[in-house]
Structure formats: C-alpha cells, structure tokens
Design an enzyme around this catalytic site. Structure first.
Site, PDB file in Angstrom:
ATOM      1  N   HIS A  54       7.711  -9.124  17.038  1.00  0.00           N
ATOM      2  CA  HIS A  54       6.921  -8.753  18.260  1.00  0.00           C
ATOM      3  C   HIS A  54       7.367  -9.834  19.319  1.00  0.00           C
ATOM      4  CE1 HIS A  54       3.959  -7.561  21.367  1.00  0.00           C
ATOM      5  NE2 HIS A  54       4.262  -6.601  21.124  1.00  0.00           N
ATOM      6  N   ILE A  60       6.003 -12.639  21.693  1.00  0.00           N
ATOM      7  CA  ILE A  60       4.979 -12.379  22.567  1.00  0.00           C
ATOM      8  C   ILE A  60       3.565 -11.787  21.797  1.00  0.00           C
ATOM      9  CG2 ILE A  60       3.882 -11.201  24.453  1.00  0.00           C
ATOM     10  CD1 ILE A  60       6.874 -10.690  25.323  1.00  0.00           C
ATOM     11  N   GLY A  63      -1.057  -7.659  22.674  1.00  0.00           N
ATOM     12  CA  GLY A  63      -2.400  -7.439  23.664  1.00  0.00           C
ATOM     13  C   GLY A  63      -3.562  -7.105  22.640  1.00  0.00           C
ATOM     14  N   VAL A  64      -3.452  -6.457  21.808  1.00  0.00           N
ATOM     15  CA  VAL A  64      -4.141  -5.749  20.924  1.00  0.00           C
ATOM     16  C   VAL A  64      -4.835  -7.218  19.947  1.00  0.00           C
ATOM     17  CG1 VAL A  64      -3.970  -3.189  20.705  1.00  0.00           C
ATOM     18  CG2 VAL A  64      -3.070  -4.756  19.074  1.00  0.00           C
ATOM     19  N   GLU A  68      -8.624  -8.712  19.723  1.00  0.00           N
ATOM     20  CA  GLU A  68      -9.140  -9.031  18.592  1.00  0.00           C
ATOM     21  C   GLU A  68      -9.668 -10.549  18.545  1.00  0.00           C
ATOM     22  OE1 GLU A  68     -10.820  -9.157  14.628  1.00  0.00           O
ATOM     23  OE2 GLU A  68     -10.078  -7.430  15.982  1.00  0.00           O
TER      24      GLU A  68
END
Length: 154
Positions: A54, A60, A63-64, A68
């Site tokens: 990723h 990067i 976002g999740v 978290e």
C-alpha cells in the site's frame, strides 16, 4: 488517593491493550485527562507490513489503519483511567462515523492523534469517541467511533 496517570509509554500500553506487532499502532499516549481526552503518538516507519502493498513505490498508511490507531489511543486513555493494567481488557469497534481523510501519511511522519470522549462512563460498556489525526499540524484524518469495552471483573 493516588494521582492519575497522565501518560503511557509503550510498556504500559502493552499492559493495557492486547495488540502486538504488527498491529500495535500507538507508541505512546500523553496528555491523558482522565476519561475526557488524550493525545496518541505514532512514529510511522517504512518497515511496517502494510507499506509492502500500500503502495509499492509510494508507501501510504491506510486510512483504516489511522482510525485503528485512534481507537487504540482511546482504549489506552480509558484503560489508564480505569486502572486496567494487566487485566486483559478487550475493545471492539461497533461503528465508525464521519470518517474523512485529508492528507497522506507516509514513512517518517509522526502521527499525532487527539481523542475526546463523547459518551461513556466508568463501568459502562459502550463508549463513543471523536478523533483527529495530524502530521506536523496538518489534518490527516478525523472520525467518530463507538466501541464496546469488554472490561474483566475485578
């Protein structure tokens, strides 16, 4: 009565929440104000496993994963306030709302997460939080989330 803890280093964090590498996403929590608010710090490094895919050539932080990390900060805040060290507290997402992502988080960044409790009380199972994650003062993400605290009996 003892003075409440205002910060948690990595050793205390590991006594409060069960997460471990590669899914422990907060390095320290500071400015803990009882159940009300706290600030989590995550040093983002290239060797984290999500960066392998990723994205190759342009790492990067997902976002999740940022959300978290905010949730782990909230769990440490509540766990510290409740004195849950070595008590095997578990925390489960129930909802994530109003999540927005504004800036890429990359290796070398320091992610600062400011969390506030919107709803929850000692002894309660369901808590709601609001969080903002920033890098160098720039907003990277924000979200509200609800979590269930599975608090073991004393």
């Amino acid at each position: 009565m003892t003075e409440p803890l205002r910060s948690a280093d990595i050793h205390l964090i590991q006594r409060l929440i069960p997460h471990r590498y590669p899914f422990l996403l907060v390095d320290k929590v500071v400015d803990i104000d009882d159940y009300a608010s706290a600030r989590g710090i995550k040093n983002v490094t290239f060797n984290e496993p999500h960066f392998q895919g990723h994205f190759p050539g342009r790492p990067i932080m997902p976002g999740v994963t940022i959300v978290e990390a905010m949730a782990q900060t909230a769990a440490v805040m509540v766990g510290t306030a409740l004195g849950m060290e070595d008590r095997n507290m578990l925390v489960y997402f129930m909802a994530i709302d109003r999540a927005k992502f504004r800036r890429m988080v990359q290796p070398g960044d320091v992610l600062e997460m400011r969390l506030e409790t919107l709803r929850g009380k000692p002894g309660g199972k369901v808590w709601k939080f609001s969080g903002v994650a920033e890098v160098a003062g720039d907003m990277a993400a924000e979200a509200e989330f609800t979590a269930m605290m599975d608090l073991p009996k004393a």
